[in-house]
Design an enzyme around this catalytic site. Structure first.
Site, mmCIF file in Angstrom:
data_model
loop_
_atom_site.group_PDB
_atom_site.id
_atom_site.type_symbol
_atom_site.label_atom_id
_atom_site.label_comp_id
_atom_site.label_asym_id
_atom_site.label_seq_id
_atom_site.Cartn_x
_atom_site.Cartn_y
_atom_site.Cartn_z
ATOM 1 N N GLU A 1 0.866 -1.189 0.000
ATOM 2 C CA GLU A 1 0.000 0.000 0.000
ATOM 3 C C GLU A 1 0.900 1.235 0.000
ATOM 4 O OE1 GLU A 1 -3.503 -0.284 2.202
ATOM 5 O OE2 GLU A 1 -3.831 1.863 2.368
ATOM 6 N N ARG A 2 0.677 2.097 -0.971
ATOM 7 C CA ARG A 2 1.510 3.310 -1.132
ATOM 8 C C ARG A 2 2.982 2.965 -1.326
ATOM 9 N NH1 ARG A 2 -3.117 5.417 -2.342
ATOM 10 N NH2 ARG A 2 -4.531 5.578 -0.582
ATOM 11 N N GLU B 1 -10.952 4.606 8.762
ATOM 12 C CA GLU B 1 -10.974 4.168 7.362
ATOM 13 C C GLU B 1 -11.416 2.708 7.242
ATOM 14 O OE1 GLU B 1 -7.029 5.222 5.925
ATOM 15 O OE2 GLU B 1 -7.698 7.259 5.503
ATOM 16 N N ARG C 1 -2.412 3.768 16.902
ATOM 17 C CA ARG C 1 -2.335 4.959 16.033
ATOM 18 C C ARG C 1 -3.450 5.961 16.333
ATOM 19 N NH1 ARG C 1 -2.539 4.131 10.397
ATOM 20 N NH2 ARG C 1 -0.853 5.536 9.872
ATOM 21 N N ARG D 1 -11.731 17.645 9.587
ATOM 22 C CA ARG D 1 -10.955 16.424 9.822
ATOM 23 C C ARG D 1 -9.712 16.708 10.672
ATOM 24 N NH1 ARG D 1 -8.290 12.773 4.963
ATOM 25 N NH2 ARG D 1 -6.747 11.746 6.278
ATOM 26 N N ASP E 1 -2.948 14.316 6.884
ATOM 27 C CA ASP E 1 -2.437 13.069 6.333
ATOM 28 C C ASP E 1 -1.227 13.294 5.432
ATOM 29 O OD1 ASP E 1 -2.202 10.457 5.676
ATOM 30 O OD2 ASP E 1 -4.023 10.320 4.460
ATOM 31 N N GLU F 1 4.958 9.933 13.937
ATOM 32 C CA GLU F 1 4.940 9.141 12.702
ATOM 33 C C GLU F 1 5.148 10.060 11.501
ATOM 34 O OE1 GLU F 1 1.558 6.403 12.216
ATOM 35 O OE2 GLU F 1 1.598 6.742 10.058
ATOM 36 N N GLU G 1 3.904 9.162 -0.710
ATOM 37 C CA GLU G 1 2.522 9.101 -1.200
ATOM 38 C C GLU G 1 2.061 10.441 -1.780
ATOM 39 O OE1 GLU G 1 -0.310 7.954 1.772
ATOM 40 O OE2 GLU G 1 -2.012 8.158 0.415
ATOM 41 N N GLU H 1 6.650 21.678 -3.307
ATOM 42 C CA GLU H 1 5.584 22.461 -2.674
ATOM 43 C C GLU H 1 5.126 23.583 -3.604
ATOM 44 O OE1 GLU H 1 6.771 24.472 0.928
ATOM 45 O OE2 GLU H 1 4.701 24.589 1.625
ATOM 46 N N TRP I 1 -18.513 16.907 -2.375
ATOM 47 C CA TRP I 1 -19.096 18.180 -2.787
ATOM 48 C C TRP I 1 -18.074 19.152 -3.367
ATOM 49 C CZ3 TRP I 1 -19.333 15.784 1.900
ATOM 50 C CH2 TRP I 1 -20.479 15.013 2.110
HETATM 51 C C1 GCU Z 1 -3.388 7.410 4.188
HETATM 52 C C2 GCU Z 1 -3.146 6.450 3.072
HETATM 53 C C3 GCU Z 1 -3.734 5.105 3.361
HETATM 54 C C4 GCU Z 1 -3.269 4.603 4.740
HETATM 55 C C5 GCU Z 1 -3.607 5.648 5.776
HETATM 56 C C6 GCU Z 1 -3.054 5.312 7.151
HETATM 57 O O1 GCU Z 1 -4.735 7.785 4.226
HETATM 58 O O2 GCU Z 1 -3.673 6.962 1.871
HETATM 59 O O3 GCU Z 1 -3.313 4.229 2.357
HETATM 60 O O4 GCU Z 1 -3.866 3.410 5.049
HETATM 61 O O5 GCU Z 1 -3.021 6.875 5.420
HETATM 62 O O6 GCU Z 1 -2.097 5.976 7.563
HETATM 63 O O7 GCU Z 1 -3.554 4.430 7.814
#
Ligand code: GCU
Length: 667
Positions: A149-150, A275, A308, A325, A354, A376, A382, A500, A530
């Site tokens: 992932e990423r 998520e 986390r 958020r 994020d 972290e 990403e 940036e 939206w």
């Molecule tokens: C971001 C990322 C996700 C990851 C999440 C996390 O949103 O896009 O892929 O799971 O961070 O840190 O848990």
């Protein structure tokens, strides 16, 4: 040709070393896998860097006095050194590397190698070091099928088709991590799904034990990410309520089994109630209840639970003025401060959102006083160019670490807090979401290896500067040629500001394509159906997070809260993060906001052109394969940076109707 698989441990010949006699024997008198690895590393490094034959052997304690010369590795349990710390001294023709425990010696050995690799004199040595942070961890987001992932550097080095991988790379990975002081590694994705839930069972434990043993030899503890719903998904229970006795019994059994296989297993990283991941909320329990249940069970084994704080409701309606958020982490965790067991650590992303290219520091850092904390950061790029763009991230982390939270009279920076100095904690530190995969050069973009190297170095010593780290990495990786050092340092140091400039302005964030998060899309924020999260309209842009808006600024201590609250004192690079600003508002430079947006987008592209010039000038001075690989990526970066420039500028031109003051073509 260089061996790219060895990254900064490729050990090139160092010219002009006059010490060869002194450095052709390594001695140690402590039979321990970590010491044996330290000796082996010195042997390899010194052989290659000096192009002479170097040997290592065990001696009896006391024998070292009779030796004429050599590098002597010593463990002195009664030493005044800190845990993991080391001392390097020189007495005539002998160099002593002393640790209180074997890992100290290993880190000392890598320090000596680094000195030599960077061309420093070793004539007089009186070095004493100890890490700034107790926990220096990498978090891999590797899935058990081998995907990441990423991930932007190939496939996983740990998993393939639901199997554990163990090969030469496992050891090289551990060597590279240890060389920069990383001492804990979570090998699987925080989003634990499907077969990955079974990593904690007998099906995988024998292989994981082998991996943990390799890591152990390099002072690294193995950790896993855990699925909070495991009692249901693999345990046959109907619930995962942390206060349910059957659930507790199930976890007890699971942890007992893990520690039977891996006695020095580090513990677990948990993403819960975010998520779509399961967590204690389902049972109306708090995060503290969830984390403490696991912590109590793991405590007798010496393990830790890293929980986390990336918890937010991704289904929020952004049309509501108060919805934010950015406030979620603080809102969720501040009420629980002091309620977590001492072997629980809360892991907090550097910013409240994020991993955007620019965010303020999370107010939880400095907010929480009675809870262990880990900072972290995201090493994998990403939102910062996905390792197709060069973006050296250490300057960003340096800023975060130096940020004064005003949580107390002294020792109030983020570096102080996560080192444990501020609140006298021992379970704290830094974690980086890893950027490596099975690509030959580990990181896809050769220059992205500087972020892996740099994460380790800065988490070991938070006083190092990004520039010092860049130079070390260049010397160890490429060459000591002055132009190579100067040009690559220039490229790295200017890469975050450049990125940036041509992406999202003044802290607004995102503007990327949803899902994969690559490339420009101004309205692309995926959790906003939206198209209003950045609040851009025909008059201005920015999220009002002051008291007239979401009230997020109130989460900071004074004077930070007031500084962010007022437009005049809010740091400009974060202006749109904190405030809605009209396009005609004059910035400190005297330019209007809209002109600033246009100009920085043009400048960012020019900066990439400058990087390309600097890189091209190195043809022939560095390894040709690396030269070609980076040349290709820079070409792609240039073309992408133009897309960013044109898409963002034309969006704001259309929205505002205000022409560029410099009459450039806005596509
Ligand atoms: C971001 C990322 C996700 C990851 C999440 C996390 O949103 O896009 O892929 O799971 O961070 O840190 O848990």
């Amino acid at each position: 040709m260089m061996n790219w698989g060895k990254a900064w441990l490729n050990y090139k010949k160092i010219d002009g070393m006059e010490e060869t006699k002194l450095l052709d024997e390594i001695y140690y008198y402590w039979e321990d896998p970590i010491i044996v690895n330290a000796a082996a590393e010195l042997e390899t490094a010194l052989t290659k860097m000096q192009e002479i034959s170097v040997t290592s052997r065990r001696i009896e304690k006391g024998e070292e006095a009779k030796l004429p010369s050599g590098v002597i590795l010593q463990v002195e349990e009664s030493s005044s050194l800190d845990k993991e710390g080391y001392r390097i001294t020189r007495e005539e023709n002998k160099i002593f590397i002393e640790g209180k425990e074997p890992t100290g010696v290993l880190y000392g050995a890598f320090h000596l190698i680094r000195l030599i690799g960077c061309g420093e004199s070793i004539e007089r040595l009186a070095i004493e070091e100890a890490p700034s942070n107790p926990n220096r961890m990498l978090n891999h987001w590797d899935n058990i099928d081998g995907s990441i992932e990423r991930g932007y550097a190939g496939k996983s080095i740990f998993f393939d088709k639901e199997n554990i991988l163990l090969n030469d790379r496992t050891r090289d990975y551990a060597r590279l991590c240890a060389s920069v002081g990383i001492n804990g590694v979570v090998i699987n994705n925080v989003n634990v799904r499907g077969a990955a839930t079974r990593l904690i069972t007998k099906e995988y434990l024998p292989q994981l034990k082998k991996m943990a043993d390799i890591f152990h030899g390099y002072g690294i503890k193995l950790f896993l990410s855990l699925n909070f719903a495991a009692p249901m998904e693999i345990g046959g229970l109907t619930l995962a309520d942390p206060l349910d006795s059957q659930v507790i019994t199930w976890w007890k059994g699971a942890f007992k089994e893990i520690y039977e296989y891996i006695p020095d297993f580090g513990g677990f990283l948990v993403k819960a109630d975010s998520e779509g991941r399961p967590g204690p909320f389902t049972y109306h329990r708090t995060h503290a209840e969830g984390a403490n249940m696991l912590a109590e069970i793991i405590k007798p084994y010496g393990g830790i639970i890293v929980w986390r704080c990336f918890v937010y409701n991704c289904k929020q309606d952004w049309r509501d003025r108060l919805t934010d958020r950015a406030k979620a982490g603080y809102d969720n965790f501040m009420p629980l401060d002091g309620k977590f067991n001492d072997n629980v650590i809360l892991q907090i992303k550097n910013g409240p959102m994020d991993f955007q290219v620019r965010e303020p520091v999370s107010p939880l850092l400095g907010g929480l006083r009675h809870t262990n904390q880990i900072l972290e950061v995201q090493v994998t790029q990403e939102y910062t160019g996905q390792q197709r763009h060069v973006c050296y991230l250490i300057p960003m982390w340096e800023e975060v670490l130096k940020f004064k939270t005003y949580c107390g009279e002294k020792a109030d920076t983020v570096a102080d807090i996560v080192s444990g100095r501020t609140f006298y904690q021992t379970n704290c530190g830094m974690a980086g979401v890893a950027n490596i995969g099975n690509d030959e050069n580990w990181t896809g973009h050769d220059l992205a290896a500087a972020n892996w190297y740099g994460f380790g170095r800065i988490s070991w010593d938070t006083t190092l500067t990004a520039e010092e780290i860049a130079k070390e990495w260049i010397l160890m990786t490429f060459s000591d040629d002055e132009r190579v050092i100067e040009n690559i340092t220039g490229i790295l140091m200017n890469s975050w500001p450049a990125y940036e400039k041509y992406t999202s302005p003044l802290g607004i964030g995102w503007m990327v394509n949803p899902g994969h998060h690559y490339g420009p899309n101004v309205d692309g924020y995926e959790y906003d159906r939206w198209g209003t999260y950045h609040r851009a309209d025909c008059k201005g842009i920015g999220v009002e997070r002051g008291q007239a808006g979401t009230g997020y600024t109130l989460q900071y201590h004074e004077p930070n809260a007031s500084m962010y609250e007022k437009i005049e004192t809010c740091p400009e690079e974060l202006l749109l993060f904190f405030h809605y600003i009209s396009y005609t508002h004059k910035l400190k430079s005297g330019k209007t906001l809209i002109q600033h947006i246009y100009d920085t987008h043009f400048e960012g592209v020019e900066d990439v052109e400058e990087m390309i010039k600097k890189w091209k000038a190195l043809e022939g001075s560095i390894d040709s394969d690396a030269f070609e690989r980076v040349t290709l990526r820079l070409k792609e970066q240039l073309s992408n940076s133009k897309d960013w420039r044109d898409i963002v500028n034309s969006y704001f031109y259309r929205k505002s109707g205000i022409a560029d003051g410099k009459n450039r073509t806005i596509y």
